[in-house]
Write an enzyme that holds these catalytic residues in place. Structure first.
Site, PDB file in Angstrom:
ATOM      1  N   CYS A   1       0.816  -1.230   0.000  1.00  0.00           N
ATOM      2  CA  CYS A   1       0.000   0.000   0.000  1.00  0.00           C
ATOM      3  C   CYS A   1       0.838   1.264   0.000  1.00  0.00           C
ATOM      4  O   CYS A   1       0.315   2.352  -0.266  1.00  0.00           O
ATOM      5  CB  CYS A   1      -0.924   0.024   1.210  1.00  0.00           C
ATOM      6  SG  CYS A   1      -2.283  -1.128   1.007  1.00  0.00           S
TER       7      CYS A   1
HETATM    8  N1  CO8 Z   1     -20.230  -9.426   7.339  1.00  0.00           N
HETATM    9  C1  CO8 Z   1     -20.781  -9.504   8.582  1.00  0.00           C
HETATM   10  N2  CO8 Z   1     -20.045  -9.683   9.700  1.00  0.00           N
HETATM   11  C2  CO8 Z   1     -18.707  -9.795   9.555  1.00  0.00           C
HETATM   12  C3  CO8 Z   1     -18.064  -9.732   8.303  1.00  0.00           C
HETATM   13  C4  CO8 Z   1     -18.890  -9.542   7.156  1.00  0.00           C
HETATM   14  N3  CO8 Z   1     -18.377  -9.442   5.929  1.00  0.00           N
HETATM   15  N4  CO8 Z   1     -16.738  -9.889   8.471  1.00  0.00           N
HETATM   16  C5  CO8 Z   1     -16.535 -10.045   9.785  1.00  0.00           C
HETATM   17  N5  CO8 Z   1     -17.712  -9.994  10.449  1.00  0.00           N
HETATM   18  C6  CO8 Z   1     -17.947 -10.138  11.888  1.00  0.00           C
HETATM   19  C7  CO8 Z   1     -16.872 -10.959  12.546  1.00  0.00           C
HETATM   20  O1  CO8 Z   1     -17.178 -12.315  12.468  1.00  0.00           O
HETATM   21  C8  CO8 Z   1     -16.907 -10.425  13.973  1.00  0.00           C
HETATM   22  O2  CO8 Z   1     -17.971 -11.062  14.666  1.00  0.00           O
HETATM   23  P1  CO8 Z   1     -17.806 -11.401  16.233  1.00  0.00           P
HETATM   24  O3  CO8 Z   1     -17.630 -10.078  16.910  1.00  0.00           O
HETATM   25  O4  CO8 Z   1     -19.090 -12.105  16.534  1.00  0.00           O
HETATM   26  O5  CO8 Z   1     -16.576 -12.260  16.337  1.00  0.00           O
HETATM   27  C9  CO8 Z   1     -17.272  -8.952  13.799  1.00  0.00           C
HETATM   28  O6  CO8 Z   1     -17.878  -8.850  12.510  1.00  0.00           O
HETATM   29  C10 CO8 Z   1     -16.076  -8.032  13.866  1.00  0.00           C
HETATM   30  O7  CO8 Z   1     -15.044  -8.522  12.979  1.00  0.00           O
HETATM   31  P2  CO8 Z   1     -13.656  -7.827  12.852  1.00  0.00           P
HETATM   32  O8  CO8 Z   1     -13.063  -7.643  14.191  1.00  0.00           O
HETATM   33  O9  CO8 Z   1     -12.833  -8.548  11.818  1.00  0.00           O
HETATM   34  O10 CO8 Z   1     -14.121  -6.430  12.217  1.00  0.00           O
HETATM   35  P3  CO8 Z   1     -13.445  -5.024  12.321  1.00  0.00           P
HETATM   36  O11 CO8 Z   1     -14.369  -4.126  13.020  1.00  0.00           O
HETATM   37  O12 CO8 Z   1     -12.029  -5.082  12.770  1.00  0.00           O
HETATM   38  O13 CO8 Z   1     -13.432  -4.562  10.773  1.00  0.00           O
HETATM   39  C11 CO8 Z   1     -11.833  -4.417   8.954  1.00  0.00           C
HETATM   40  C12 CO8 Z   1     -12.736  -5.329   9.805  1.00  0.00           C
HETATM   41  C13 CO8 Z   1     -12.742  -3.488   8.154  1.00  0.00           C
HETATM   42  C14 CO8 Z   1     -11.013  -5.274   8.028  1.00  0.00           C
HETATM   43  C15 CO8 Z   1     -10.935  -3.560   9.879  1.00  0.00           C
HETATM   44  O14 CO8 Z   1     -10.305  -4.360  10.828  1.00  0.00           O
HETATM   45  C16 CO8 Z   1      -9.873  -2.802   9.118  1.00  0.00           C
HETATM   46  O15 CO8 Z   1     -10.132  -2.001   8.244  1.00  0.00           O
HETATM   47  N6  CO8 Z   1      -8.591  -2.996   9.512  1.00  0.00           N
HETATM   48  C17 CO8 Z   1      -7.460  -2.316   8.895  1.00  0.00           C
HETATM   49  C18 CO8 Z   1      -7.175  -2.998   7.639  1.00  0.00           C
HETATM   50  C19 CO8 Z   1      -6.062  -2.378   6.867  1.00  0.00           C
HETATM   51  O16 CO8 Z   1      -5.807  -1.207   6.879  1.00  0.00           O
HETATM   52  N7  CO8 Z   1      -5.401  -3.213   6.148  1.00  0.00           N
HETATM   53  C20 CO8 Z   1      -4.426  -2.798   5.252  1.00  0.00           C
HETATM   54  C21 CO8 Z   1      -4.540  -3.741   4.126  1.00  0.00           C
HETATM   55  S1  CO8 Z   1      -4.162  -3.061   2.653  1.00  0.00           S
HETATM   56  C22 CO8 Z   1      -2.525  -3.305   2.309  1.00  0.00           C
HETATM   57  O17 CO8 Z   1      -1.672  -3.292   3.085  1.00  0.00           O
HETATM   58  C23 CO8 Z   1      -2.243  -3.556   0.878  1.00  0.00           C
HETATM   59  C24 CO8 Z   1      -1.944  -4.975   0.671  1.00  0.00           C
HETATM   60  C25 CO8 Z   1      -1.713  -5.188  -0.755  1.00  0.00           C
HETATM   61  C26 CO8 Z   1      -2.963  -5.111  -1.594  1.00  0.00           C
HETATM   62  C27 CO8 Z   1      -3.620  -6.417  -1.758  1.00  0.00           C
HETATM   63  C28 CO8 Z   1      -4.728  -6.367  -2.770  1.00  0.00           C
HETATM   64  C29 CO8 Z   1      -5.565  -7.622  -2.846  1.00  0.00           C
END
Ligand code: CO8
Length: 373
Positions: free
Chosen positions: A156
């Site tokens: 990224c």
């Molecule tokens: N629908 C419904 N519920 C869901 C879903 C879904 N799709 N997904 C997860 N849940 C549920 C989980 O099961 C969990 O339930 P429970 O509490 O019962 O266990 C609850 O929702 C909460 O789950 P999470 O803790 O996973 O959810 P978050 O609130 O943390 O949100 C995010 C998830 C949006 C992914 C968040 O953590 C986030 O944005 N984190 C930062 C991510 C980030 O910045 N990453 C950088 C990646 S990009 C990068 O570096 C580039 C890489 C190269 C590119 C690759 C291209 C392919």
């Protein structure tokens, strides 16, 4: 040492959009099919049932409302869940080079320049279409650019890290101008069948023209400084690589696509990014609150950007101070902060200062501080 400026930016936006609603309908169909197919194992407890995704979760957790993609039908087909991108012959321009040439030509045209005015291309993205010849050299060829071209990948942060390389080349006099392009076809290496992250990414290509100040058009953005930081982490990882065959590992295994511990990334990266920008601004004697008109931040998650801004500035920020584009584009890896800059700088007045900042896998953080001339 020469002064250096960002003289123009360009963009290529793919032809298709996928709304959260469309994505969730397709994903949930995949879940129903999977659970029906594995009903007996699920009942016996040997296979875990898949859970549905939800539009409300996606919008609340990330701020993403839709994404652009190069091809839509393959992604939304519950039996496929990745795009159809037909292989091209060696005689045709490759897909990454094609979209980069379009974004690059857009930037050149905005700066009133042609390929003949540029001495280098850096193709900086999270994944490359092939190992060699470099995508950058193909893009150089397509745009009639001389000098040199090379590819680089810092996930990224590829764009900001490449801007620093371009700035250094221009500052030291090895190039008059360098074109940085970020063709991000994230859809091809994304895990569309993983509920935790299936909504995160979108495709796009951005371009940034870095020129010597005495060569750049009036109204360019002088680069006051660049700063790069990396700290190793396994929390965002993709193991797809040329050695997979020799490792005898499955090229379709889950670890050969984007994979992350989203919560941990959120927790680790927010303070790192705020601290990085604070130190960078301090080194240039710029106050983060009074000295900076706008922050063009990496576009992964809306709450993440809010938290980073709060840590840096001590208060919530509005759209004017830290504009959001991820609602429309989703996370476009290295292109996100550049799209924010591209879309939101025309109201800058002479002397206004802004910060472009990326953060992501590695971990990697890059910032570029600019002042409108
Ligand atoms: N629908 C419904 N519920 C869901 C879903 C879904 N799709 N997904 C997860 N849940 C549920 C989980 O099961 C969990 O339930 P429970 O509490 O019962 O266990 C609850 O929702 C909460 O789950 P999470 O803790 O996973 O959810 P978050 O609130 O943390 O949100 C995010 C998830 C949006 C992914 C968040 O953590 C986030 O944005 N984190 C930062 C991510 C980030 O910045 N990453 C950088 C990646 S990009 C990068 O570096 C580039 C890489 C190269 C590119 C690759 C291209 C392919």
């Amino acid at each position: 040492m020469r002064q250096v400026a960002i003289s123009a930016t360009g963009i290529y936006i793919p032809p298709h959009t996928i709304s959260n609603e469309e994505l969730v309908i397709s994903y949930n169909q995949y879940v129903h099919d999977f659970n029906a197919q594995h009903a007996s194992e699920i009942a016996a407890g040997t296979v875990a049932a898949l859970a549905e995704s939800s539009v409300t979760f996606i919008e609340n957790a990330s701020g993403i409302k839709q994404r652009y993609v190069m091809e839509k039908a393959g992604i939304l087909d519950p039996k496929r869940m990745h795009p159809h991108l037909p292989q091209r012959s060696n005689e045709e321009i490759s897909l990454m080079a094609e979209i980069a040439a379009i974004a690059g030509a857009d930037a050149l045209q905005k700066a009133g320049k042609t390929g003949a005015d540029v001495d280098g291309v850096i193709c900086a993205a999270s994944n490359m279409q092939r190992a060699y010849p470099a995508m950058a050299i193909e893009i150089q060829h397509a745009l009639g650019i001389g000098g040199f071209g090379f590819d680089m990948n810092v996930a990224c942060s590829s764009a900001t890290f490449a801007i620093e390389q371009a700035v250094n080349a221009v500052r030291s006099g090895t190039a008059r101008a360098v074109l940085v392009v970020n063709p991000e076809i994230t859809s091809a290496h994304h895990a569309w069948a993983d509920r935790d992250c299936h909504f995160i990414f979108g495709d796009v290509c951005t371009a940034v023209l870095v020129e010597a100040m005495d060569y750049a058009p009036a109204g360019s953005y002088e680069v006051l400084g660049t700063k790069l930081t990396t700290v190793f982490s396994n929390n965002i990882r993709n193991n797809f690589v040329f050695m997979n065959r020799s490792e005898d590992s499955d090229p379709d295994a889950r670890d050969k696509l984007f994979k992350q511990e989203g919560r941990k990334v959120f927790k680790d990266v927010c303070p790192m990014a705020a601290d990085h920008m604070a130190k960078h601004l301090q080194s240039l004697n710029i106050d983060p609150t009074t000295g900076v008109r706008r922050y063009w931040l990496h576009q992964a998650n809306l709450s993440m950007n809010q938290l980073i801004a709060k840590k840096l500035l001590g208060s919530e920020v509005n759209e004017d101070r830290a504009p959001t584009i991820l609602d429309e584009f989703a996370n476009t890896a290295s292109a996100g902060s550049i799209i924010a800059f591209h879309r939101h700088h025309s109201d800058f007045k002479t002397g206004d200062v802004g910060v472009i900042c990326s953060f992501g896998a590695g971990y990697s953080i890059g910032s570029v501080i600019v002042r409108k001339t």
